[in-house]
Design a protein around this motif. Structure first.
Motif, short mmCIF file in Angstrom:
data_model
loop_
_atom_site.label_atom_id
_atom_site.label_comp_id
_atom_site.label_asym_id
_atom_site.label_seq_id
_atom_site.Cartn_x
_atom_site.Cartn_y
_atom_site.Cartn_z
N ALA A 137 0.84 -1.19 0.00
CA ALA A 137 0.00 0.00 0.00
C ALA A 137 0.87 1.24 0.00
N PRO A 138 0.46 2.31 -0.67
CA PRO A 138 1.25 3.55 -0.69
C PRO A 138 1.37 4.13 0.71
N VAL A 139 2.61 4.70 1.00
CA VAL A 139 2.85 5.32 2.29
C VAL A 139 2.44 6.78 2.23
N ALA A 140 1.69 7.20 3.20
CA ALA A 140 1.23 8.59 3.22
C ALA A 140 2.37 9.51 3.59
N ASP A 141 2.53 10.65 2.88
CA ASP A 141 3.57 11.63 3.17
C ASP A 141 3.29 12.33 4.48
N LYS A 142 4.39 12.60 5.23
CA LYS A 142 4.25 13.36 6.48
C LYS A 142 3.94 14.80 6.14
N ALA A 143 3.25 15.47 7.01
CA ALA A 143 2.90 16.87 6.79
C ALA A 143 4.17 17.69 6.69
N LYS A 144 4.31 18.49 5.67
CA LYS A 144 5.51 19.29 5.43
C LYS A 144 5.45 20.58 6.24
N VAL A 145 6.56 20.89 6.94
CA VAL A 145 6.64 22.12 7.72
C VAL A 145 6.98 23.26 6.76
N LEU A 146 6.23 24.32 6.80
CA LEU A 146 6.46 25.45 5.92
C LEU A 146 7.44 26.42 6.57
N ALA A 147 8.45 26.85 5.78
CA ALA A 147 9.44 27.82 6.27
C ALA A 147 10.17 28.39 5.07
N SER A 148 10.68 29.60 5.23
CA SER A 148 11.43 30.24 4.14
C SER A 148 12.79 29.56 3.98
N PRO A 149 13.42 29.69 2.82
CA PRO A 149 14.76 29.09 2.63
C PRO A 149 15.78 29.56 3.67
N ALA A 150 15.70 30.83 4.07
CA ALA A 150 16.65 31.35 5.07
C ALA A 150 16.46 30.67 6.41
N VAL A 151 15.19 30.46 6.81
CA VAL A 151 14.91 29.80 8.08
C VAL A 151 15.36 28.35 8.02
N ARG A 152 15.11 27.69 6.87
CA ARG A 152 15.53 26.29 6.73
C ARG A 152 17.05 26.15 6.82
N ALA A 153 17.77 27.08 6.16
CA ALA A 153 19.23 27.04 6.19
C ALA A 153 19.75 27.25 7.60
N ARG A 154 19.15 28.20 8.32
CA ARG A 154 19.58 28.45 9.69
C ARG A 154 19.30 27.26 10.58
N ALA A 155 18.12 26.64 10.43
CA ALA A 155 17.78 25.47 11.22
C ALA A 155 18.75 24.31 10.93
N LYS A 156 19.13 24.15 9.67
CA LYS A 156 20.08 23.08 9.30
C LYS A 156 21.43 23.30 9.96
N ASP A 157 21.93 24.57 9.93
CA ASP A 157 23.21 24.88 10.55
C ASP A 157 23.18 24.63 12.06
N LEU A 158 22.02 24.87 12.67
CA LEU A 158 21.89 24.69 14.12
C LEU A 158 21.54 23.26 14.50
N GLY A 159 21.25 22.42 13.51
CA GLY A 159 20.90 21.04 13.81
C GLY A 159 19.52 20.89 14.41
N ILE A 160 18.60 21.77 14.00
CA ILE A 160 17.25 21.77 14.57
C ILE A 160 16.27 21.14 13.59
N ASP A 161 15.48 20.21 14.09
CA ASP A 161 14.40 19.62 13.31
C ASP A 161 13.21 20.56 13.34
N LEU A 162 12.83 21.12 12.19
CA LEU A 162 11.75 22.12 12.15
C LEU A 162 10.41 21.56 12.64
N SER A 163 10.24 20.25 12.52
CA SER A 163 8.96 19.67 12.98
C SER A 163 8.83 19.74 14.51
N GLN A 164 9.96 19.99 15.21
CA GLN A 164 9.92 20.09 16.67
C GLN A 164 9.74 21.53 17.15
#
Length: 428
Positions: A137-164
């Motif tokens: 059976a197809p796996v349902a996609d998890k809900a995507k967290v919305l954020a700007s590219p700048a916020v995503r880049a900063r979260a990645k550098d800080l090691g933060i999971d945006l879903s948290q």
């Protein structure tokens, strides 16, 4: 069009091969006559190979670090016009006879033949899945967290999971990250620091570095070294050197090294076992009547040892000029082969970086090497008084097959006497 084969010439040192230390061209490059092709290193010097013809490089003999036999093809160049004889770029002709070769690079009389059209491939239908195999059976996609590219880049550098990250509205904002960091700090969370690690690097040991490695290994393997170190008070010598430099006129500035070389040369006649070369195969020690002073010199390519000929006949000013000339020639790659060989004893100095003591490796086939260390100021007892003194340790490494410990210690004491009473350096 024709192919011109440039063969490695006999560089004139009786060698059988030379090492490629640098290519100045690559396949496909257009070269002109007399343009530099490569740098080739022998045991003594690096020689630049130049192209005798103009054309396009179509083949190179090997990579940097490879050994190329004398008389073999180094570079193949495609030239214009009729066939012409190949020849070495410079120096004498190869010692072995070279068969002249010319290969036609193009043949306009040959027609191009189109490839035969291949039959179209027959498609084979994929087998149908077995009836008993379950279909996942197809796996349902998890809900995507919305954020700007700048916020995503900063979260990645800080090691933060945006879903948290808690946030108001549809998007995660920088303010939400700030709030998460404040809360996380209270809970023991720390943002990771950027790593200071660098990528591993593989460095091929070639050219001068390879020669140094081979020579040092051979020296330590064949020679039983021992090192003797003694302390010398150079207070009076440094005062004299300062006075001479203040009144030098157009003469070169004096370092400590010319004074040390004069002291070495003055004392060697009483210790001839130190100014010698040991022939391992013949079992003979050749004691030299002249002092050809090797001078260890650091260059971009590695350690080189230019030679001051007949150092025993030169005064401090002449030695200073020769030291500067030879060091500049070595560092610029312009030192001649005869300026890099034939030393009978070597001095090695790191100047202000000289450290407390050194254990220099003998420049084989010599039997001794002398190393001054840095000058330091310390209080010393002078009778019942204490005075400020400039002190320097002097190291000497010797070949224990030829030189005894008593000889080395006695020799350094003789050098010490001259350096601590520097007026003796100028006495006949």
């Amino acid at each position: 069009m024709a192919l011109f084969k440039f063969r490695l010439p006999d560089i004139g040192e009786g060698i059988s091969e030379a090492e490629i230390v640098a290519w100045h061209v690559k396949v496909g490059d257009r070269v002109e006559e007399d343009q530099s092709l490569a740098d080739m290193m022998t045991d003594k010097a690096t020689v630049e190979m130049e192209s005798p013809v103009a054309g396009t490089v179509v083949e190179l003999a090997g990579e940097v670090g490879d050994q190329v036999p004398i008389g073999s093809t180094l570079v193949v160049i495609e030239t214009e016009g009729a066939e012409s004889d190949d020849a070495p770029a410079q120096g004498d002709a190869p010692t072995a006879p070279v068969v002249e070769e010319q290969v036609e690079a193009e043949n306009p009389g040959v027609e191009e033949v189109a490839p035969t059209e291949a039959p179209a491939p027959v498609e084979t239908p994929a087998p149908a899945p077995a009836a008993s195999a379950p279909v996942p059976a197809p796996v349902a996609d998890k809900a995507k967290v919305l954020a700007s590219p700048a916020v995503r880049a900063r979260a990645k550098d800080l090691g933060i999971d945006l879903s948290q990250v808690r946030h108001e509205g549809a998007h995660v904002r920088h303010a939400d990250l700030d709030a998460f960091l404040r809360y996380g700090a209270a809970q023991g969370y720390h943002a990771p620091h950027a790593s200071r690690a660098r990528d591993d690097e593989q460095v091929k040991v070639i050219g001068m570095r390879r020669r140094i490695a081979e020579n040092m290994a051979a020296s330590k393997r064949a020679i039983p070294h021992f090192t003797y170190v003694d302390e010398i008070d150079v207070t009076a010598l440094e005062a004299m050197r300062g006075d001479l430099n203040a009144n030098r006129g157009d003469r070169p500035k004096l370092t400590l090294l010319p004074f040390l070389i004069v002291a070495i040369c003055r004392t060697l006649p009483d210790f001839p076992m130190l100014n010698a070369r040991y022939d391992d195969e013949a079992g003979v020690v050749m004691r030299s009547g002249r002092v050809h002073m090797g001078m260890a010199t650091q260059t971009d390519a590695g350690l080189m040892v230019p030679v001051i000929r007949d150092a025993q006949d030169k005064n401090v000013w002449q030695l200073a000029a020769e030291i500067t000339r030879l060091a500049d020639a070595a560092r610029s790659g312009k030192a001649k082969s005869d300026e890099l060989s034939g030393s009978t004893i070597t001095v090695t100095s790191l100047g202000p970086l000289g450290g407390i003591a050194t254990t220099p490796v003998i420049n084989r086939p010599e039997v001794a090497i002398i190393g001054p260390n840095k000058i330091v100021e310390r209080p010393v007892f002078d009778g019942d008084d204490i005075r400020r003194a400039k002190l320097m340790n002097l190291s000497i490494s010797c070949d224990h097959r030829v030189v005894d410990g008593w000889d080395a210690a006695s020799y350094v004491q003789a050098v010490r006497k001259l350096l601590e009473t520097p007026v003796l350096l100028f006495a006949d």
